[in-house]
Design a protein around this motif. Structure first.
Motif, PDB file in Angstrom:
ATOM      1  N   ALA A   1     -51.466  56.917  -0.021  1.00  0.00           N
ATOM      2  CA  ALA A   1     -50.879  57.992   0.786  1.00  0.00           C
ATOM      3  C   ALA A   1     -51.274  57.830   2.249  1.00  0.00           C
ATOM      4  CB  ALA A   1     -51.329  59.352   0.253  1.00  0.00           C
ATOM      5  N   ARG A   2     -52.527  57.450   2.484  1.00  0.00           N
ATOM      6  CA  ARG A   2     -52.968  57.237   3.867  1.00  0.00           C
ATOM      7  C   ARG A   2     -52.236  56.067   4.514  1.00  0.00           C
ATOM      8  NH1 ARG A   2     -57.941  57.674   1.417  1.00  0.00           N
ATOM      9  NH2 ARG A   2     -58.414  55.487   1.874  1.00  0.00           N
ATOM     10  N   HIS A   3     -51.909  55.066   3.714  1.00  0.00           N
ATOM     11  CA  HIS A   3     -51.132  53.947   4.258  1.00  0.00           C
ATOM     12  C   HIS A   3     -49.790  54.453   4.800  1.00  0.00           C
ATOM     13  CE1 HIS A   3     -53.356  50.682   1.676  1.00  0.00           C
ATOM     14  NE2 HIS A   3     -54.121  51.251   2.597  1.00  0.00           N
ATOM     15  N   ALA A   4     -49.111  55.265   3.993  1.00  0.00           N
ATOM     16  CA  ALA A   4     -47.808  55.787   4.412  1.00  0.00           C
ATOM     17  C   ALA A   4     -47.942  56.652   5.664  1.00  0.00           C
ATOM     18  CB  ALA A   4     -47.182  56.589   3.275  1.00  0.00           C
TER      19      ALA A   4
ATOM     20  N   GLU B   1     -45.423  56.174  16.322  1.00  0.00           N
ATOM     21  CA  GLU B   1     -45.508  57.124  17.439  1.00  0.00           C
ATOM     22  C   GLU B   1     -46.580  56.746  18.455  1.00  0.00           C
ATOM     23  OE1 GLU B   1     -46.399  60.753  15.482  1.00  0.00           O
ATOM     24  OE2 GLU B   1     -44.528  60.810  14.310  1.00  0.00           O
ATOM     25  N   LYS B   2     -47.459  55.799  18.098  1.00  0.00           N
ATOM     26  CA  LYS B   2     -48.590  55.437  18.950  1.00  0.00           C
ATOM     27  C   LYS B   2     -48.595  53.925  19.201  1.00  0.00           C
ATOM     28  CE  LYS B   2     -50.462  59.630  18.858  1.00  0.00           C
ATOM     29  NZ  LYS B   2     -50.688  60.464  20.073  1.00  0.00           N
ATOM     30  N   PRO B   3     -47.746  53.416  20.081  1.00  0.00           N
ATOM     31  CA  PRO B   3     -47.683  51.959  20.315  1.00  0.00           C
ATOM     32  C   PRO B   3     -48.972  51.376  20.872  1.00  0.00           C
ATOM     33  CG  PRO B   3     -46.391  53.154  21.950  1.00  0.00           C
ATOM     34  CD  PRO B   3     -46.758  54.140  20.893  1.00  0.00           C
ATOM     35  N   LEU B   4     -49.780  52.195  21.540  1.00  0.00           N
ATOM     36  CA  LEU B   4     -51.047  51.701  22.073  1.00  0.00           C
ATOM     37  C   LEU B   4     -52.183  51.824  21.067  1.00  0.00           C
ATOM     38  CD1 LEU B   4     -50.973  53.091  25.736  1.00  0.00           C
ATOM     39  CD2 LEU B   4     -50.228  50.854  24.888  1.00  0.00           C
ATOM     40  N   GLY B   5     -51.896  52.385  19.893  1.00  0.00           N
ATOM     41  CA  GLY B   5     -52.922  52.617  18.897  1.00  0.00           C
ATOM     42  C   GLY B   5     -53.638  53.938  19.148  1.00  0.00           C
ATOM     43  N   ILE B   6     -54.602  54.251  18.280  1.00  0.00           N
ATOM     44  CA  ILE B   6     -55.351  55.496  18.452  1.00  0.00           C
ATOM     45  C   ILE B   6     -56.834  55.226  18.710  1.00  0.00           C
ATOM     46  CG2 ILE B   6     -53.738  56.814  17.037  1.00  0.00           C
ATOM     47  CD1 ILE B   6     -55.721  56.643  14.732  1.00  0.00           C
ATOM     48  N   GLY B   7     -57.227  53.948  18.687  1.00  0.00           N
ATOM     49  CA  GLY B   7     -58.611  53.608  18.979  1.00  0.00           C
ATOM     50  C   GLY B   7     -59.388  53.190  17.746  1.00  0.00           C
ATOM     51  N   PRO B   8     -60.386  52.327  17.906  1.00  0.00           N
ATOM     52  CA  PRO B   8     -61.192  51.864  16.775  1.00  0.00           C
ATOM     53  C   PRO B   8     -61.893  52.994  16.039  1.00  0.00           C
ATOM     54  CG  PRO B   8     -61.536  50.475  18.703  1.00  0.00           C
ATOM     55  CD  PRO B   8     -60.728  51.649  19.157  1.00  0.00           C
ATOM     56  N   LEU B   9     -61.776  52.975  14.709  1.00  0.00           N
ATOM     57  CA  LEU B   9     -62.489  53.885  13.799  1.00  0.00           C
ATOM     58  C   LEU B   9     -61.983  55.324  13.830  1.00  0.00           C
ATOM     59  CD1 LEU B   9     -66.139  52.634  14.532  1.00  0.00           C
ATOM     60  CD2 LEU B   9     -64.574  51.834  12.761  1.00  0.00           C
ATOM     61  N   VAL B  10     -60.966  55.617  14.641  1.00  0.00           N
ATOM     62  CA  VAL B  10     -60.472  56.998  14.740  1.00  0.00           C
ATOM     63  C   VAL B  10     -59.753  57.415  13.465  1.00  0.00           C
ATOM     64  CG1 VAL B  10     -58.871  58.523  15.975  1.00  0.00           C
ATOM     65  CG2 VAL B  10     -60.318  56.924  17.251  1.00  0.00           C
ATOM     66  N   PHE B  11     -59.025  56.492  12.836  1.00  0.00           N
ATOM     67  CA  PHE B  11     -58.253  56.821  11.637  1.00  0.00           C
ATOM     68  C   PHE B  11     -59.159  57.393  10.553  1.00  0.00           C
ATOM     69  CE2 PHE B  11     -56.124  56.049   7.627  1.00  0.00           C
ATOM     70  CZ  PHE B  11     -54.804  56.374   7.899  1.00  0.00           C
ATOM     71  N   GLY B  12     -60.317  56.771  10.337  1.00  0.00           N
ATOM     72  CA  GLY B  12     -61.241  57.249   9.314  1.00  0.00           C
ATOM     73  C   GLY B  12     -61.757  58.643   9.601  1.00  0.00           C
TER      74      GLY B  12
ATOM     75  N   HIS C   1     -58.168  50.736   5.059  1.00  0.00           N
ATOM     76  CA  HIS C   1     -58.134  49.871   3.870  1.00  0.00           C
ATOM     77  C   HIS C   1     -56.817  49.103   3.791  1.00  0.00           C
ATOM     78  CE1 HIS C   1     -61.928  51.379   2.517  1.00  0.00           C
ATOM     79  NE2 HIS C   1     -61.501  52.608   2.411  1.00  0.00           N
ATOM     80  N   ASN C   2     -56.365  48.646   4.921  1.00  0.00           N
ATOM     81  CA  ASN C   2     -55.167  47.809   5.006  1.00  0.00           C
ATOM     82  C   ASN C   2     -55.220  47.134   6.369  1.00  0.00           C
ATOM     83  OD1 ASN C   2     -52.355  47.206   5.976  1.00  0.00           O
ATOM     84  ND2 ASN C   2     -51.845  47.848   3.894  1.00  0.00           N
ATOM     85  N   ILE C   3     -55.348  45.826   6.404  1.00  0.00           N
ATOM     86  CA  ILE C   3     -55.581  45.141   7.672  1.00  0.00           C
ATOM     87  C   ILE C   3     -54.393  45.282   8.616  1.00  0.00           C
ATOM     88  CG2 ILE C   3     -54.736  42.914   6.841  1.00  0.00           C
ATOM     89  CD1 ILE C   3     -57.558  43.633   9.400  1.00  0.00           C
ATOM     90  N   TRP C   4     -53.190  45.414   8.075  1.00  0.00           N
ATOM     91  CA  TRP C   4     -52.006  45.544   8.938  1.00  0.00           C
ATOM     92  C   TRP C   4     -51.991  46.916   9.609  1.00  0.00           C
ATOM     93  CZ3 TRP C   4     -50.659  40.790   9.289  1.00  0.00           C
ATOM     94  CH2 TRP C   4     -50.803  39.955   8.190  1.00  0.00           C
ATOM     95  N   LEU C   5     -52.311  47.947   8.821  1.00  0.00           N
ATOM     96  CA  LEU C   5     -52.416  49.282   9.393  1.00  0.00           C
ATOM     97  C   LEU C   5     -53.614  49.355  10.336  1.00  0.00           C
ATOM     98  CD1 LEU C   5     -51.492  52.204   9.548  1.00  0.00           C
ATOM     99  CD2 LEU C   5     -52.817  52.682   7.478  1.00  0.00           C
ATOM    100  N   LYS C   6     -54.692  48.681   9.964  1.00  0.00           N
ATOM    101  CA  LYS C   6     -55.875  48.632  10.819  1.00  0.00           C
ATOM    102  C   LYS C   6     -55.530  48.048  12.187  1.00  0.00           C
ATOM    103  CE  LYS C   6     -60.508  48.590  11.228  1.00  0.00           C
ATOM    104  NZ  LYS C   6     -61.375  49.769  11.044  1.00  0.00           N
TER     105      LYS C   6
END
Length: 405
Positions: A268-271, A279-290, A298-303
């Motif tokens: 579900a988190r992958h989706a 929505e975030k082409p620049l990313g959200i920053g290292p470790l923020v997702f967790g 837990h997915n290198i492409w999403l990471k």
């Protein structure tokens, strides 16, 4: 002296109980000294260097989206350091192909050592042995069983290659270390490690079967495959007679765990993450997702998308495709380093597939694998240029079979 220095670095990669590990401290010094005394990055290795550096630049840009930097600078620094290790291994192998053998032997030694620690720890063989386990799973000299298992996979595949292609009389000498490593992978109770080891072994056998024109050798592969499967089943049945192993195995052997399929589980988190990435082409920053969703990607492409932005994702994807394509193109060429390239490429592909369910961007041995494959790519380009400038009879080149002995 320089060969011993590289060999020691590879051996130290198998011991990461605390961070920074000895491997980090040692490799920082080794790369710095080597750079001062003539580390040469050839044109063949340059694409890898550019892609990895730009990948990390993507991470720096993503960090600008964070309200509080926190551990982001350290995270990017580690990513950049690991990138430099891949470039370093590729560069030194490009100049000194004889290091392939030493690197593989050092990795085998580290794998056997850490596997023994994991096995002894799992069975509580001595006071304090539990430090080599985690969550009642063998972890060896690692912090995580899910990294321990994949780390010892390449040495196992290399030993398997030598069993398949080497003299029959040498098989018993190789069977013991291979058995130790395989048992270590099993006791890690990592579904990813199990799948990686099985996939790599099957792909190795398939590629050797396709490459060989000898019916006798192909029959040998089939017979050894059948024997290995039979021994595996026998060993599994014996191991499952131990209640502690049987209980954990019955839980870990399930394809989908509760934390995978829950409402906000891994899938579900992958989706959610991939939608957020649009929505975030620049990313959200290292470790923020967790921090947002309670668990890492837990997915290198999403990471890559979340921590390194679209720029980092594009670089990572390009690097992976380039590595696999360029490595496959030269996979069957009879070169002294071909056996090492074959084993590294097979396990690297397995890691790429494993990356769909786990983050591999900070796995030390992943970058070592990357450097090994690119070292082979660079050596092949050097060989081609040498052949064009100084043609010689094909028979004068040493065979891959001779080089592995």
């Amino acid at each position: 002296m320089s060969t011993g220095a590289v060999t020691l670095g590879v051996f130290l990669s198998g011991f990461v109980i605390r961070e920074p590990a000895p491997y980090e401290l040692y490799m920082v010094a080794l790369i710095a000294v080597w750079a001062l005394f003539g580390l040469r990055i050839s044109r063949a290795v340059t694409p890898l260097a550019v892609l990895l550096v730009v990948f990390n630049i993507g991470g720096m840009i993503a960090a600008t989206q964070m309200a509080v930097l926190g551990d982001a600078p350290l995270y990017i620094a580690v990513s950049l350091f690991l990138a430099f290790t891949a470039i370093f291994y590729a560069a030194v192998l490009d100049g000194r192909p004889e290091l392939f053998r030493l690197i593989f032997h050092a990795w085998v030694a580290a794998a056997i050592f850490t596997s023994v620690l994991g096995i002894l720890g799992y069975f509580h063989a001595f006071p304090g042995a539990e430090m080599f386990t985690k969550f009642e799973r063998a972890a060896g000299a690692f912090q995580d069983p899910n990294v321990f298992g994949p780390f010892i996979t390449l040495p196992g595949i290399y030993l398997l290659y030598r069993m398949i292609t080497g003299p029959v009389a040498r098989m018993p000498l190789l069977a013991l270390p291979l058995g130790i490593i395989a048992f270590g992978v099993f006791l890690s109770f990592s579904r990813g490690a199990w799948g990686l080891f099985a996939f790599s072994a099957l792909l190795l056998a398939l590629l050797l079967f396709i490459r060989s024109r000898s019916g006798l050798f192909r029959l040998r592969i089939l017979l050894m495959g059948g024997a290995a499967f039979g021994l595996l089943m026998l060993g599994l049945l014996i191991a499952l007679q131990i209640p502690a192993i049987a209980d954990i195995f019955s839980t870990r052997a399930q394809l989908v765990q509760e934390y995978d399929g829950a409402r906000l589980g891994r899938f579900a988190r992958h989706a959610i993450g991939f939608v957020l990435a649009m929505e975030k082409p620049l990313g959200i920053g290292p470790l923020v997702f967790g921090k947002l969703y309670g668990e890492d990607t837990h997915n290198i492409w999403l990471k890559a998308l979340m921590d390194y932005g679209w720029l980092g994702f594009a670089c990572w994807l390009t690097m992976v495709v380039w590595t696999l394509a360029a490595g496959f193109r030269i996979l069957f060429r009879d070169r002294p380093w071909q056996p090492y390239l074959l084993c590294a490429w097979v396990v690297f592909l397995g890691h790429v597939l494993l990356g769909t369910v786990i983050d591999t961007d900070h796995w030390r041995h992943f970058y070592l694998l990357l450097g090994l494959v690119w070292g082979g790519i660079a050596l092949e380009q050097r060989h081609q240029w040498s052949t064009i400038r100084h043609p010689r009879p094909a028979a004068s080149a040493p065979s891959a079979a001779a080089a592995i002995r």
